[in-house]
Design a protein around this motif. Structure first.
Motif, PDB file in Angstrom:
ATOM      1  N   SER A  61     -52.098  -6.547  82.151  1.00  0.00           N
ATOM      2  CA  SER A  61     -53.218  -6.926  82.998  1.00  0.00           C
ATOM      3  C   SER A  61     -54.530  -6.482  82.365  1.00  0.00           C
ATOM      4  CB  SER A  61     -53.076  -6.269  84.370  1.00  0.00           C
ATOM      5  OG  SER A  61     -51.895  -6.705  84.996  1.00  0.00           O
ATOM      6  N   ILE A  62     -55.499  -7.355  82.399  1.00  0.00           N
ATOM      7  CA  ILE A  62     -56.847  -7.024  81.951  1.00  0.00           C
ATOM      8  C   ILE A  62     -57.645  -6.724  83.212  1.00  0.00           C
ATOM      9  CG2 ILE A  62     -58.895  -7.821  80.727  1.00  0.00           C
ATOM     10  CD1 ILE A  62     -56.353  -7.547  78.983  1.00  0.00           C
ATOM     11  N   THR A  63     -58.200  -5.510  83.295  1.00  0.00           N
ATOM     12  CA  THR A  63     -58.931  -5.103  84.497  1.00  0.00           C
ATOM     13  C   THR A  63     -60.429  -5.049  84.227  1.00  0.00           C
ATOM     14  OG1 THR A  63     -58.646  -2.776  83.944  1.00  0.00           O
ATOM     15  CG2 THR A  63     -56.989  -3.771  85.390  1.00  0.00           C
ATOM     16  N   SER A  64     -61.192  -5.103  85.272  1.00  0.00           N
ATOM     17  CA  SER A  64     -62.638  -5.039  85.172  1.00  0.00           C
ATOM     18  C   SER A  64     -63.069  -3.611  84.832  1.00  0.00           C
ATOM     19  CB  SER A  64     -63.279  -5.466  86.498  1.00  0.00           C
ATOM     20  OG  SER A  64     -64.676  -5.345  86.421  1.00  0.00           O
ATOM     21  N   PRO A  65     -63.924  -3.439  83.816  1.00  0.00           N
ATOM     22  CA  PRO A  65     -64.385  -2.106  83.462  1.00  0.00           C
ATOM     23  C   PRO A  65     -65.430  -1.559  84.435  1.00  0.00           C
ATOM     24  CG  PRO A  65     -65.413  -3.726  82.041  1.00  0.00           C
ATOM     25  CD  PRO A  65     -64.430  -4.459  82.906  1.00  0.00           C
ATOM     26  N   LEU A  71     -69.349 -14.490  85.481  1.00  0.00           N
ATOM     27  CA  LEU A  71     -70.292 -15.547  85.091  1.00  0.00           C
ATOM     28  C   LEU A  71     -69.574 -16.763  84.518  1.00  0.00           C
ATOM     29  CD1 LEU A  71     -73.300 -13.735  83.396  1.00  0.00           C
ATOM     30  CD2 LEU A  71     -73.119 -14.631  85.695  1.00  0.00           C
ATOM     31  N   SER A  72     -68.539 -16.517  83.698  1.00  0.00           N
ATOM     32  CA  SER A  72     -67.804 -17.639  83.121  1.00  0.00           C
ATOM     33  C   SER A  72     -66.381 -17.217  82.808  1.00  0.00           C
ATOM     34  CB  SER A  72     -68.488 -18.143  81.845  1.00  0.00           C
ATOM     35  OG  SER A  72     -68.387 -17.184  80.807  1.00  0.00           O
ATOM     36  N   ILE A  73     -65.498 -18.207  82.813  1.00  0.00           N
ATOM     37  CA  ILE A  73     -64.109 -17.998  82.415  1.00  0.00           C
ATOM     38  C   ILE A  73     -63.882 -18.950  81.252  1.00  0.00           C
ATOM     39  CG2 ILE A  73     -61.694 -18.142  83.102  1.00  0.00           C
ATOM     40  CD1 ILE A  73     -62.646 -17.565  85.991  1.00  0.00           C
ATOM     41  N   GLY A  84     -59.069 -10.362  70.181  1.00  0.00           N
ATOM     42  CA  GLY A  84     -60.529 -10.378  70.166  1.00  0.00           C
ATOM     43  C   GLY A  84     -61.156 -11.642  70.712  1.00  0.00           C
ATOM     44  N   GLN A  85     -60.367 -12.588  71.186  1.00  0.00           N
ATOM     45  CA  GLN A  85     -60.909 -13.835  71.734  1.00  0.00           C
ATOM     46  C   GLN A  85     -61.519 -13.582  73.109  1.00  0.00           C
ATOM     47  OE1 GLN A  85     -58.280 -17.216  71.575  1.00  0.00           O
ATOM     48  NE2 GLN A  85     -59.399 -18.312  73.159  1.00  0.00           N
ATOM     49  N   LEU A  86     -62.638 -14.241  73.376  1.00  0.00           N
ATOM     50  CA  LEU A  86     -63.335 -14.107  74.654  1.00  0.00           C
ATOM     51  C   LEU A  86     -62.500 -14.701  75.776  1.00  0.00           C
ATOM     52  CD1 LEU A  86     -65.958 -13.362  76.200  1.00  0.00           C
ATOM     53  CD2 LEU A  86     -66.765 -15.672  75.676  1.00  0.00           C
ATOM     54  N   ASN A  97     -71.259  -8.757  80.050  1.00  0.00           N
ATOM     55  CA  ASN A  97     -70.204  -8.021  79.360  1.00  0.00           C
ATOM     56  C   ASN A  97     -69.070  -8.980  79.039  1.00  0.00           C
ATOM     57  OD1 ASN A  97     -71.163  -5.092  79.835  1.00  0.00           O
ATOM     58  ND2 ASN A  97     -71.336  -6.079  81.824  1.00  0.00           N
ATOM     59  N   GLN A  98     -68.730  -9.075  77.758  1.00  0.00           N
ATOM     60  CA  GLN A  98     -67.648  -9.949  77.343  1.00  0.00           C
ATOM     61  C   GLN A  98     -66.320  -9.226  77.508  1.00  0.00           C
ATOM     62  OE1 GLN A  98     -68.607 -11.110  73.343  1.00  0.00           O
ATOM     63  NE2 GLN A  98     -70.016 -12.691  74.038  1.00  0.00           N
ATOM     64  N   ILE A  99     -65.404  -9.849  78.179  1.00  0.00           N
ATOM     65  CA  ILE A  99     -64.051  -9.312  78.330  1.00  0.00           C
ATOM     66  C   ILE A  99     -63.191 -10.075  77.324  1.00  0.00           C
ATOM     67  CG2 ILE A  99     -62.136  -8.887  79.912  1.00  0.00           C
ATOM     68  CD1 ILE A  99     -64.816  -7.488  80.693  1.00  0.00           C
ATOM     69  N   ILE A 100     -62.617  -9.344  76.374  1.00  0.00           N
ATOM     70  CA  ILE A 100     -61.893  -9.985  75.284  1.00  0.00           C
ATOM     71  C   ILE A 100     -60.407  -9.637  75.322  1.00  0.00           C
ATOM     72  CG2 ILE A 100     -63.912 -10.104  73.786  1.00  0.00           C
ATOM     73  CD1 ILE A 100     -62.808  -7.645  72.324  1.00  0.00           C
TER      74      ILE A 100
END
Length: 128
Positions: A61-65, A71-73, A84-86, A97-100
């Motif tokens: 799972s990728i969680t919010s920091p 803003l975008s998916i 490393g992909q956005l 903030n880019q979540i990669i």
């Protein structure tokens, strides 16, 4: 009451100062002429600790920091992503903030929508 003369620039002002409270624990301080503030040398900076090695992640799972707004998916469910992909962009405190992706994987599910407010630690995307 004390009478003092204060000079600012070339102009002198006579003032009367009244002591309102007397604290037996305080000591009178010497009056110093105004001047530039003393400079204090900055403390030497310590060398940054080496970054921890990146852990291989194939699923999870990728969680919010932090709390913010999506803003975008930039991916869809079922997409294969590279290390490393956005994945998405999170706005927090007027910063984008880019979540990669932490590793090459496949997007299992997207649990947020554009414009949604998220909390710190909330699951955003699941990878497998």
């Amino acid at each position: 009451m004390k009478k003092l003369r204060i000079t600012i620039g070339d102009k002198a002002y006579d003032v009367t100062v009244e002591t309102l409270e007397s604290d037996p624990h305080t000591q009178p301080t010497a009056i110093r002429p105004a001047g530039p503030a003393p400079t204090i040398a900055p403390a030497p900076m310590k060398a940054a600790a080496p970054a921890a090695p990146k852990q291989a992640l194939s699923r999870g799972s990728i969680t919010s920091p932090m709390a913010g707004v999506i803003l975008s998916i930039d991916v869809e469910e079922g997409d294969s992503v590279d290390d490393g992909q956005l994945l998405l962009v999170l706005e927090a405190m007027k910063m984008e903030n880019q979540i990669i992706a932490p590793a090459a994987s496949t997007v299992k599910s997207i649990l947020v929508a554009v414009g949604e407010s998220v909390q710190d630690g909330q699951v955003l995307v699941e990878l497998e």
